[in-house]
Structures are given as structure tokens and as C-alpha cells.
Design an enzyme around this catalytic site. Structure first.
Site, PDB file in Angstrom:
ATOM      1  N   TYR A  75      27.903 -19.409  48.136  1.00 29.07           N
ATOM      2  CA  TYR A  75      28.586 -20.041  49.261  1.00 29.07           C
ATOM      3  C   TYR A  75      28.415 -21.550  49.139  1.00 29.07           C
ATOM      4  O   TYR A  75      28.024 -22.243  50.060  1.00 29.07           O
ATOM      5  CB  TYR A  75      27.996 -19.511  50.578  1.00 29.07           C
ATOM      6  N   ASP A  99      26.755 -21.492  37.130  1.00 29.74           N
ATOM      7  CA  ASP A  99      26.984 -20.732  35.887  1.00 29.74           C
ATOM      8  C   ASP A  99      25.688 -20.221  35.265  1.00 29.74           C
ATOM      9  O   ASP A  99      25.653 -19.107  34.746  1.00 29.74           O
ATOM     10  CB  ASP A  99      27.754 -21.611  34.894  1.00 29.74           C
ATOM     11  N   MET A 100      24.635 -21.032  35.316  1.00 34.47           N
ATOM     12  CA  MET A 100      23.401 -20.657  34.608  1.00 34.47           C
ATOM     13  C   MET A 100      22.653 -19.510  35.286  1.00 34.47           C
ATOM     14  O   MET A 100      21.800 -18.896  34.653  1.00 34.47           O
ATOM     15  CB  MET A 100      22.486 -21.878  34.450  1.00 34.47           C
ATOM     16  N   GLN A 132      24.270 -16.891  36.578  1.00 39.09           N
ATOM     17  CA  GLN A 132      25.153 -15.718  36.574  1.00 39.09           C
ATOM     18  C   GLN A 132      24.673 -14.574  35.680  1.00 39.09           C
ATOM     19  O   GLN A 132      24.808 -13.408  36.069  1.00 39.09           O
ATOM     20  CB  GLN A 132      26.585 -16.126  36.222  1.00 39.09           C
ATOM     21  N   HIS A 177      35.025 -19.850  36.240  1.00 42.79           N
ATOM     22  CA  HIS A 177      34.821 -20.578  34.986  1.00 42.79           C
ATOM     23  C   HIS A 177      34.419 -19.525  33.951  1.00 42.79           C
ATOM     24  O   HIS A 177      33.613 -18.648  34.251  1.00 42.79           O
ATOM     25  CB  HIS A 177      33.723 -21.635  35.176  1.00 42.79           C
TER      26      HIS A 177
HETATM   27  P1  NAD Z   1      27.514 -24.545  43.906  1.00 44.60           P
HETATM   28  O1  NAD Z   1      26.289 -25.005  43.208  1.00 44.60           O
HETATM   29  O2  NAD Z   1      28.252 -25.477  44.804  1.00 44.60           O
HETATM   30  O3  NAD Z   1      27.164 -23.258  44.808  1.00 44.60           O
HETATM   31  C1  NAD Z   1      26.421 -22.197  44.310  1.00 44.60           C
HETATM   32  C2  NAD Z   1      26.130 -21.161  45.413  1.00 44.60           C
HETATM   33  O4  NAD Z   1      25.436 -20.057  44.824  1.00 44.60           O
HETATM   34  C3  NAD Z   1      25.242 -21.651  46.542  1.00 44.60           C
HETATM   35  O5  NAD Z   1      25.693 -21.065  47.744  1.00 44.60           O
HETATM   36  C4  NAD Z   1      23.865 -21.092  46.176  1.00 44.60           C
HETATM   37  O6  NAD Z   1      23.049 -20.891  47.310  1.00 44.60           O
HETATM   38  C5  NAD Z   1      24.265 -19.763  45.576  1.00 44.60           C
HETATM   39  N1  NAD Z   1      23.304 -19.191  44.641  1.00 44.60           N
HETATM   40  C6  NAD Z   1      22.524 -19.838  43.730  1.00 44.60           C
HETATM   41  N2  NAD Z   1      21.783 -18.961  43.039  1.00 44.60           N
HETATM   42  C7  NAD Z   1      22.112 -17.723  43.510  1.00 44.60           C
HETATM   43  C8  NAD Z   1      21.692 -16.407  43.196  1.00 44.60           C
HETATM   44  N3  NAD Z   1      20.793 -16.187  42.250  1.00 44.60           N
HETATM   45  N4  NAD Z   1      22.236 -15.367  43.880  1.00 44.60           N
HETATM   46  C9  NAD Z   1      23.181 -15.576  44.848  1.00 44.60           C
HETATM   47  N5  NAD Z   1      23.619 -16.804  45.188  1.00 44.60           N
HETATM   48  C10 NAD Z   1      23.075 -17.861  44.522  1.00 44.60           C
HETATM   49  O7  NAD Z   1      28.491 -23.945  42.786  1.00 44.60           O
HETATM   50  P2  NAD Z   1      30.061 -24.268  42.548  1.00 44.60           P
HETATM   51  O8  NAD Z   1      30.226 -25.675  42.106  1.00 44.60           O
HETATM   52  O9  NAD Z   1      30.841 -23.744  43.700  1.00 44.60           O
HETATM   53  O10 NAD Z   1      30.343 -23.355  41.259  1.00 44.60           O
HETATM   54  C11 NAD Z   1      30.570 -21.971  41.346  1.00 44.60           C
HETATM   55  C12 NAD Z   1      31.460 -21.553  40.184  1.00 44.60           C
HETATM   56  O11 NAD Z   1      32.730 -22.190  40.326  1.00 44.60           O
HETATM   57  C13 NAD Z   1      30.923 -21.937  38.816  1.00 44.60           C
HETATM   58  O12 NAD Z   1      31.288 -20.917  37.912  1.00 44.60           O
HETATM   59  C14 NAD Z   1      31.697 -23.224  38.502  1.00 44.60           C
HETATM   60  O13 NAD Z   1      31.813 -23.469  37.109  1.00 44.60           O
HETATM   61  C15 NAD Z   1      33.037 -22.880  39.124  1.00 44.60           C
HETATM   62  N6  NAD Z   1      33.906 -24.010  39.463  1.00 44.60           N
HETATM   63  C16 NAD Z   1      33.445 -25.045  40.227  1.00 44.60           C
HETATM   64  C17 NAD Z   1      34.310 -26.074  40.605  1.00 44.60           C
HETATM   65  C18 NAD Z   1      33.845 -27.217  41.491  1.00 44.60           C
HETATM   66  O14 NAD Z   1      34.651 -28.066  41.799  1.00 44.60           O
HETATM   67  N7  NAD Z   1      32.599 -27.283  41.938  1.00 44.60           N
HETATM   68  C19 NAD Z   1      35.647 -26.050  40.182  1.00 44.60           C
HETATM   69  C20 NAD Z   1      36.113 -24.955  39.429  1.00 44.60           C
HETATM   70  C21 NAD Z   1      35.222 -23.952  39.086  1.00 44.60           C
END
Ligand code: NAD
Ligand code: MG
Length: 337
Positions: free
Chosen positions: A16, A74-75, A77, A99
């Protein structure tokens, strides 16, 4: 409505953060059934609850879902897949990424009885949400890696529709193209290329005896004006809005700085991405506890460009308009990822 295939499905959004929050809110507002999967009492748990979502531990959320969107960093996942997704995901359900890194570089080997798809908005989560709220959308790229249901493509498009992407534009890609071009862009041009270019320009002026404050404005601050023109109307608009002197300087000096050697080194960066060298190094670095990453980061933060920048930005009143209301909904996120 073209998201009929997901109309009676449950969607589990794992994570989230930047993307997860935006996807979950948009999917819900599109009338879809969303559960958010998070670590109990992790940083986002209370926020998702406060915003009205059903929240469950990742494994519980996955059990009941027909589509699982993996929107954690990503790391984390691969472990999340092994611990929460693989033991719980229903046969025939879809596993969705934003991604392609972990699938393309084989850090996750998905079960053979599920669909594996990708929907990646071409913008940060805050924009994915704000455009949706305005009745518009951010373009999405989408792909299918594995199709066991015969409906993987339909599911990807329905998900893109649910987050608002079809209101803008969908572009079909594959996991290899999305992963490699995304990494190349952020390394060679966006995060890596642009910050190194600015630091080199700043150092050149300061080492020649010019004031750091002046150098900051000339090679860093004003970059935004130029990038905004690119963004709105391409190089054509930039050329239209700068002086003839600036244009002539661009034509004769730009290629002296960014010469064929730069392109050769970009090709070397691309090759390291394509052959997995970058991914292997990054995964090893992450597993070792990020020692080099922390050192590089500190060097960026300590650079004189940053020291003078902090001082100058504090005086840019337009950057600090009103104290933000405490909605708890402010997104701290990279503009590009
Ligand atoms: P983020 O760091 O903003 O959010 C990560 C979320 O995951 C947080 O809510 C965190 O609490 C939760 N989390 C962390 N570890 C966890 C776990 N072990 N179990 C459950 N929840 C956990 O991440 P983001 O930037 O939204 O990226 C998410 C995906 O979207 C990635 O694959 C990224 O490459 C992709 N992406 C991001 C963007 C961007 O603009 N940020 C754009 C396109 C794609
Ligand atoms: Mg990226």
C-alpha cells in the site's frame, strides 16, 4: 464497462505504497472487490484500514483472490512469493506485477497453474490516483508472461481499465522489454544520467572559481524549465522558448559533451542489464545489507550541490506554500521508478 471479467472477482493488492494505494483506491472506485494484503501492524496497515479497506495478512488476502497484484518493493517480492503467494494462490488465478524484474530475472518462478501478467502505469502512484479522480487516467503498458486460463490478456486489460489506464492509452509489451527498458531509462538517462550530468556541470563551474549559488541556479534549478518544455511539447517547444543564443550553443556544444563515447557507454550499461550482470550485482548488494548502496547514497547527499541546494531551496517560498493539512495521505515517492 470493459472490466467485466473482473466484475465478480476479488483482487488482492499486496503493498500500500506509491502504486499499491493508488491501484487499490482506483479499483475500488471502479466498483471492484479489493482486499489489501499487508504485514500485520506494518507501516501501511493502519493507513489502508483508515481508508476503508479490508486488510489482511498477505497469505490470507491471497487465498480468497482471483487476481493478486504484487505491489511491494521489488527486492521483497521473492520471499513474499515463496511464503505468502505460492502456498495460497488459487489455481487459475492471476498474478500481476507492475515491474517485470523478478519474473524476467528468474527470482520468482511462478507456479504453472496460474496466469502471470503485468500492468505498469507510466507515472507515479500519486498521479495514477489524481488523474483517475479527475475522470482521466495515466497510460499503462501491459504484458502476458503465462496464460493458463486463456483469459490472461483480458484480465490485464480489465485491471488496466480498473485503475484508469484505458481512459488514456494502453501499450502492449513483454516482460523482457518492460524490465530492460525501465532499468536502462532510470540508470542511463533519468536518475543516473541526469544527476551525474548536473554534478559534472556544477563542479566544472565551481572549480573554475564561480560561486556555488550561481552554479546551482544555472545547471540545476533551471533544468526544470527545460524538462517542462520537453514534457509539454518536445525538443521543438524547448527550442521555441529559448533564445537564439541558447539554441546556437545547444547545437555546437551539446554534441561535444554528449558525444559518441557517451552512447558507447550507454550501450555497455544496456548490455549489463540484458545479460543479467546488473541484476546479479544488485541482488548480491541487497543481500549483503546494502554497504555500497549506502556509501554511494551518502556521497550524493554530501555533494556540495546538495549543501548549497538545501540553503537556496529554503528561500524558495513557492516550494513551501501552506503547511499541508494532516490528511495522512501525502505520498513520499520517487517521480520515476
Ligand atoms: P513502495 O515502496 O511505495 O510501497 C511498498 C509497499 O509494500 C508499502 O506499503 C510497504 O509497507 C509494503 N511492503 C513492504 N514489504 C512488504 C512485505 N514483505 N509484505 C507486504 N507488504 C510489504 O513501492 P512502489 O514504488 O509502489 O513499488 C511497487 C511496485 O510497483 C514495484 O514493483 C515497482 O517497481 C513498481 N512500480 C513503481 C512505480 C512508482 O512510480 N513508484 C511505477 C511503476 C511501477
Ligand atoms: Mg523504473
Amino acid at each position: 464497462m470493459s472490466h467485466t471479467i473482473l466484475a465478480s472477482s476479488r483482487i488482492a493488492v499486496l503493498g500500500y505504497g506509491s502504486q499499491g494505494r493508488a491501484h487499490a483506491l482506483n479499483l475500488r472506485d471502479s466498483g471492484l472487490d479489493v482486499v489489501v494484503g499487508l504485514r500485520k501492524d506494518g507501516p501501511s496497515w493502519h493507513k489502508a484500514k483508515a481508508e476503508g479497506f479490508r486488510v489482511a495478512e498477505p497469505g490470507e488476502a491471497v487465498k480468497t483472490a482471483d487476481l493478486v497484484a504484487v505491489l511491494t518493493p521489488d527486492m521483497v517480492q521473492p520471499a513474499l512469493y515463496t511464503e505468502a503467494i505460492a502456498p495460497n494462490i488459487k489455481p487459475g488465478a492471476a498474478l500481476l506485477f507492475a515491474h517485470g524484474f523478478n519474473i524476467h530475472f528468474k527470482q520468482i518462478t511462478p507456479r504453472q497453474d496460474i496466469d502471470v501478467i503485468l500492468v505498469a502505469p507510466k507515472g507515479p502512484g500519486a498521479l495514477v490516483r489524481s488523474e483517475y479522480e479527475r475522470g482521466r487516467g495515466v497510460p499503462d503498458i501491459w504484458a502476458v508472461y503465462q496464460d493458463v486460463s486463456g483469459q490472461a490478456e483480458e484480465k490485464a486489460i480489465a485491471y488496466a481499465d480498473g485503475i484508469g489506464g484505458t481512459r488514456a492509452m494502453l501499450i502492449k509489451t513483454d516482460f523482457k522489454e518492460e524490465t530492460e527498458t525501465d532499468l536502462f531509462g532510470e540508470q542511463a538517462v533519468l536518475c543516473g544520467g541526469a544527476s551525474s550530468l548536473v554534478q559534472a556541470g556544477f563542479e566544472t563551474l565551481v572549480e573554475a572559481g564561480y560561486q556555488p549559488e550561481i552554479a546551482y541556479y544555472e545547471v540545476f534549478h533551471e533544468l526544470k524549465l527545460i524538462v517542462d518544455l520537453f514534457y509539454e511539447g518536445g525538443v521543438e517547444k524547448m527550442l521555441k522558448y529559448v533564445s537564439e543564443t541558447a539554441q546556437y550553443g545547444d547545437y555546437v556544444s551539446g554534441p561535444r559533451v554528449i558525444d559518441a563515447g557517451v552512447k558507447e557507454r550507454m550501450q555497455a550499461v544496456l548490455k549489463d542489464i540484458q545479460d543479467g550482470t546488473f541484476a546479479q550485482n544488485w541482488i548480491a548488494e541487497y543481500r549483503a545489507g546494502l554497504p555500497n548502496y549506502r556509501r554511494y547514497k551518502q556521497a550524493d547527499l554530501d555533494h556540495p550541490l546538495e549543501q548549497v541546494g538545501r540553503k537556496l531551496r529554503a528561500r524558495m517560498t513557492w516550494l513551501h506554500p501552506e503547511p499541508a493539512p494532516a490528511t495522512g495521505a501525502t505520498d513520499q515517492e520517487p517521480a520515476v521508478a
